[in-house]
Design a protein around this motif. Structure first.
Motif, short mmCIF file in Angstrom:
data_model
loop_
_atom_site.label_atom_id
_atom_site.label_comp_id
_atom_site.label_asym_id
_atom_site.label_seq_id
_atom_site.Cartn_x
_atom_site.Cartn_y
_atom_site.Cartn_z
N ASP A 235 -15.25 23.78 72.64
CA ASP A 235 -14.13 24.68 72.37
C ASP A 235 -13.72 24.53 70.91
OD1 ASP A 235 -13.91 25.80 74.91
OD2 ASP A 235 -12.77 24.08 75.66
N PRO A 236 -12.86 25.43 70.41
CA PRO A 236 -12.40 25.31 69.02
C PRO A 236 -11.73 23.97 68.70
CG PRO A 236 -11.90 27.49 69.87
CD PRO A 236 -12.41 26.69 71.03
N ASP A 237 -11.13 23.31 69.72
CA ASP A 237 -10.50 22.00 69.47
C ASP A 237 -11.49 20.86 69.62
OD1 ASP A 237 -10.91 21.97 72.18
OD2 ASP A 237 -8.85 21.47 72.72
N GLU A 238 -12.80 21.19 69.75
CA GLU A 238 -13.90 20.22 69.86
C GLU A 238 -13.96 19.52 71.21
OE1 GLU A 238 -15.90 20.77 67.63
OE2 GLU A 238 -14.55 21.71 66.20
N SER A 239 -13.16 19.90 72.19
CA SER A 239 -13.35 19.41 73.55
C SER A 239 -14.54 20.15 74.15
CB SER A 239 -12.10 19.64 74.39
OG SER A 239 -11.80 21.02 74.48
N LEU A 240 -15.18 19.55 75.15
CA LEU A 240 -16.39 20.13 75.71
C LEU A 240 -16.06 21.19 76.75
CD1 LEU A 240 -18.93 17.18 76.05
CD2 LEU A 240 -18.44 18.67 74.12
N GLN A 241 -16.53 22.38 76.48
CA GLN A 241 -16.37 23.47 77.44
C GLN A 241 -17.39 23.34 78.56
OE1 GLN A 241 -17.40 28.08 77.03
NE2 GLN A 241 -15.60 27.56 75.80
N SER A 242 -18.58 22.84 78.21
CA SER A 242 -19.62 22.60 79.20
C SER A 242 -20.48 21.43 78.74
CB SER A 242 -20.50 23.84 79.40
OG SER A 242 -21.18 24.16 78.20
N GLY A 243 -21.08 20.74 79.70
CA GLY A 243 -21.97 19.62 79.40
C GLY A 243 -21.39 18.26 79.71
N CYS A 244 -20.06 18.12 79.79
CA CYS A 244 -19.45 16.82 80.04
C CYS A 244 -19.88 16.30 81.41
CB CYS A 244 -17.92 16.92 79.97
SG CYS A 244 -17.09 15.31 80.16
N SER B 286 -15.80 14.44 63.90
CA SER B 286 -15.42 13.16 64.50
C SER B 286 -14.87 13.35 65.90
CB SER B 286 -14.39 12.46 63.61
OG SER B 286 -13.99 11.23 64.16
N SER B 287 -14.04 14.36 66.10
CA SER B 287 -13.47 14.64 67.42
C SER B 287 -14.55 15.00 68.42
CB SER B 287 -12.44 15.77 67.33
OG SER B 287 -11.33 15.40 66.56
N LEU B 288 -15.51 15.80 68.00
CA LEU B 288 -16.59 16.20 68.90
C LEU B 288 -17.43 15.00 69.31
CD1 LEU B 288 -18.24 18.31 70.39
CD2 LEU B 288 -19.45 18.80 68.24
N VAL B 289 -17.74 14.12 68.36
CA VAL B 289 -18.54 12.93 68.66
C VAL B 289 -17.80 12.04 69.65
CG1 VAL B 289 -19.47 10.80 67.66
CG2 VAL B 289 -19.83 12.99 66.51
N ARG B 290 -16.49 11.85 69.45
CA ARG B 290 -15.70 11.05 70.39
C ARG B 290 -15.73 11.66 71.79
NH1 ARG B 290 -11.94 7.26 68.83
NH2 ARG B 290 -11.88 6.79 66.61
N ASN B 291 -15.59 12.98 71.86
CA ASN B 291 -15.57 13.62 73.17
C ASN B 291 -16.92 13.53 73.88
OD1 ASN B 291 -12.87 14.36 72.94
ND2 ASN B 291 -13.35 16.31 71.95
N LEU B 292 -18.01 13.63 73.11
CA LEU B 292 -19.34 13.48 73.70
C LEU B 292 -19.52 12.09 74.30
CD1 LEU B 292 -21.58 15.24 71.03
CD2 LEU B 292 -21.43 15.87 73.43
N THR B 293 -19.16 11.07 73.54
CA THR B 293 -19.33 9.70 74.01
C THR B 293 -18.47 9.44 75.24
OG1 THR B 293 -19.71 9.04 71.71
CG2 THR B 293 -19.33 7.29 73.30
#
Length: 643
Positions: free
Chosen positions: A362-371, A409-416
């Motif tokens: 998403d625009p806020d770097e949270s995962l819309q799909s894949g989590c 950085s936010s996206l990498v944190r959310n992926l992990t």
């Protein structure tokens, strides 16, 4: 082979080393296929500028290893003419050897623009949502003649180079004086090949062969055929027969010749799986993988086996003394005739060490799909996060470097946090990791899933005899990351249900850390998350609880914190799980005025001595024992990893 592993220094401060060690130790019994690590493509991080030069490549790979990338994606190109595996997509023709060279402007890496520690801190802090960034952009880079030529080509200039042009376009490459040949879109030396990387890995393993800095490294090997220098922009020709690599030049043969001491191989995995009684279940408890993560089967004689299990890092490193796993990635059609059968004893098949996860943010770097976090699903099979790796990270673009880094950085944190190893397959903002490792370090450090930024507090200061800030809590207001707190304070404690990775409950009463171990309900145990995904499950469980259930005090409902079974009561900066009486597995300085972690040793020293003697008798000459020695780096004295 001296100085093959020669990273920029220093790259990680004391705090980040404590964070890195904490995560490694807390996940030490998790099967390695469920532990996340940042992944990076060497083609993007080291060669994104189209320059394939020995010294820059060596520096780049060393830097990436040092700042925490544990999985390297390696593109190798076979040149049948030279009988050589190169990193350059175009083969340097044989007829340039001995040709007269024209020495012109030296090939130079971009001038360093490494973000300072403060700038890195600001970026990561802002991405976590706890501060505003004050990062400034990197300094401008100098452009070599080769870089300028690349820009002209991108603007529509000539894109092919004949062999004659190759011979006349040789440029000195700096101190190494390795000639660099312009081959269409690329500039390459003939000496940069797979052996260069092998030598770096050998020295890296030797340099970090101790109980503090040792980590497992994974290589994803993509195979290609090198394009012809006459048509460097055209697809490589298909190879067959004598054009394919001979037995001695197979990747597995080359790796095994220099790295066999460190490789955990497919046959070893199959042997371990076939009889767990003699492998994973025959070692000290601290070296056993958590059995809830894989299927076990028992035969009529009481022997256990597993069809899908993997060992944990403690077993691979401390019991088997291995640190490298190799797996096949993609294989181009032009080289699909490669002899994979001969390499099957060294390199794992395709898709064995990697399961690509397509993500959408998403625009806020949270995962819309894949989590991989699935509310209500708590069994390992249902979550299925084995070897989960993102197929790529969409790198934000924009005029503001600070904003782009914050979003990345936010996206990498959310992926992990979602149980996915982030994969970086883009050249960050036009910089390679030899010239600007700070950008790549920022991504690696952002993959931290445990401690909140700036934690654990006082990790690099002199220790005291008090219990202040020596016990860990999960802080809901910090997105489920951890903080160090005074052990005497009272909170609810996190209790794992059975040994389930993803099921949690809380103690019914608020207690001090010292009393938490005896307060968990029946069939549960005071525990700590061991992976980013386990942490996500506990965090979401806490979000579902009433505020008055998890706040530390009735007059402060904004705080939402619970105790975790993680403390540094024995030695400051040495964080351990197992309750308040567990000792640090690393020895203490003889200086009575300071209690700092400086001598990593092995907790069960007598057992290890016996083991070492047994291995010596059986093997007659253990290569790693012969190299074992004490070293001192930045005040940390330690011994080698046990063989």
């Amino acid at each position: 082979m001296a100085d093959n592993y020669d990273p920029d220094s220093p790259l990680l401060g004391a705090l980040w080393r404590v964070v890195e060690l904490s995560e490694r130790d807390v996940s030490a019994q998790i099967p390695i296929n469920f532990v996340t690590h940042p992944s990076v493509s060497l083609s993007a991080a080291c060669f994104g500028n189209g320059i394939y030069e020995d010294q820059a490549a060596t520096k780049c790979i060393a830097n990436l290893l040092t700042v925490g990338y544990r999985r390297l994606i390696v593109d190798l190109y076979w040149s049948p003419e030279r009988q050589q595996w190169t990193f350059c997509p175009v083969a340097v023709p044989l007829n340039v050897v001995g040709a007269s060279t024209q020495e012109t402007t030296p090939v130079s890496s971009a001038s360093p623009a490494v973000l300072s520690a403060g700038e890195i801190s600001d970026v990561i802090t802002t991405a976590e949502g706890s501060a505003q960034s004050s990062t400034t952009g990197p300094s401008p880079t100098s452009t070599s003649e080769i870089s300028g030529e690349k820009e002209r080509r991108q603007a529509g200039g000539p894109t092919t180079t004949s062999p004659d042009a190759v011979q006349g376009a040789v440029m000195a490459s700096g101190p190494s004086r390795s000639p660099v040949y312009k081959l269409g879109p690329y500039s390459c030396t003939q000496s940069l090949d797979v052996v260069t990387m092998i030598n770096i890995l050998v020295e890296y393993f030797q340099e970090t062969e101790d109980t503090v800095r040792a980590h497992i490294i994974y290589l994803d090997l993509n195979l290609h055929a090198a394009a012809s220098a006459e048509t460097p922009d055209q697809p490589a020709p298909s190879l067959s027969g004598a054009q394919l690599p001979p037995e001695s030049m197979l990747i597995g043969s080359l790796m095994d010749a220099s790295l066999s001491t460190y490789i955990y191989s497919p046959p070893q995995l199959l042997r371990d799986r076939s009889n767990l009684n003699h492998s994973w279940y025959s070692v000290l408890e601290k070296d056993m993988p958590i059995a809830e993560y894989f299927i076990t089967e028992e035969d009529s004689n009481g022997y256990y086996s597993t069809p899908d299990g993997w060992p944990c890092e403690n077993y691979v490193q401390e019991v088997k003394a291995k640190r490298l796993l190799l797996g096949w990635g993609s294989v181009d059609p032009q080289i699909e005739g490669y002899n994979f059968t001969s390499d099957s004893d060294v390199i794992f098949p395709q898709h064995y060490l990697r399961s690509n996860i397509d993500i959408k943010a998403d625009p806020d770097e949270s995962l819309q799909s894949g989590c991989l976090f699935k509310p209500g699903v708590t069994d390992v099979a249902g979550v299925n996060s084995s070897w989960a790796v993102s197929s790529g990270i969409p790198v934000p673009t924009g005029a503001n470097l600070t904003d782009s880094l914050m979003r990345l950085s936010s996206l990498v944190r959310n992926l992990t946090a979602c149980g996915i190893s982030p994969t970086l397959n883009d050249t960050l903002f036009g910089k390679t990791a030899d010239s600007d490792v700070g950008l790549y370090r920022n991504v690696s450090l952002s993959s931290t899933w445990s401690w909140a930024f700036g934690e654990p507090r006082n990790s690099s200061s002199q220790a005291t005899d008090s219990n202040d800030d020596r016990c860990a809590i999960m802080d809901v207001t910090r997105s489920g990351h951890w903080r160090a707190a005074a052990c005497a304070e009272e909170r609810h404690a996190a209790c794992r249900v059975g040994n389930s990775p993803y099921k949690w409950v809380l103690t019914s009463n608020k207690v001090s850390y010292l009393a938490a171990q005896n307060e968990c309900p029946e069939d549960t145990e005071f525990s700590v998350p061991r992976t980013g995904l386990e942490n996500m499950y506990l965090y979401n469980y806490l979000l579902s609880q009433p505020k008055d259930m998890i706040n530390p005090s009735d007059d402060d409902t904004d705080k939402r914190e619970v105790w975790l079974n993680f403390n540094s009561l024995d030695v400051e900066s040495c964080w351990v799980t197992g309750g308040p009486n567990v000792t640090c597995p690393y020895a203490i300085s003889s200086d009575t005025q300071r209690r700092t972690v400086i001598v990593p040793t092995i907790a069960a020293i007598v057992i290890l001595i016996i083991t070492a003697l047994t291995l010596f008798v059986k093997c007659n000459a253990n290569r790693r024992n012969s190299r074992r020695k004490k070293r001192v780096i930045e005040g940390w004295e330690y011994e080698g990893v046990p063989s």
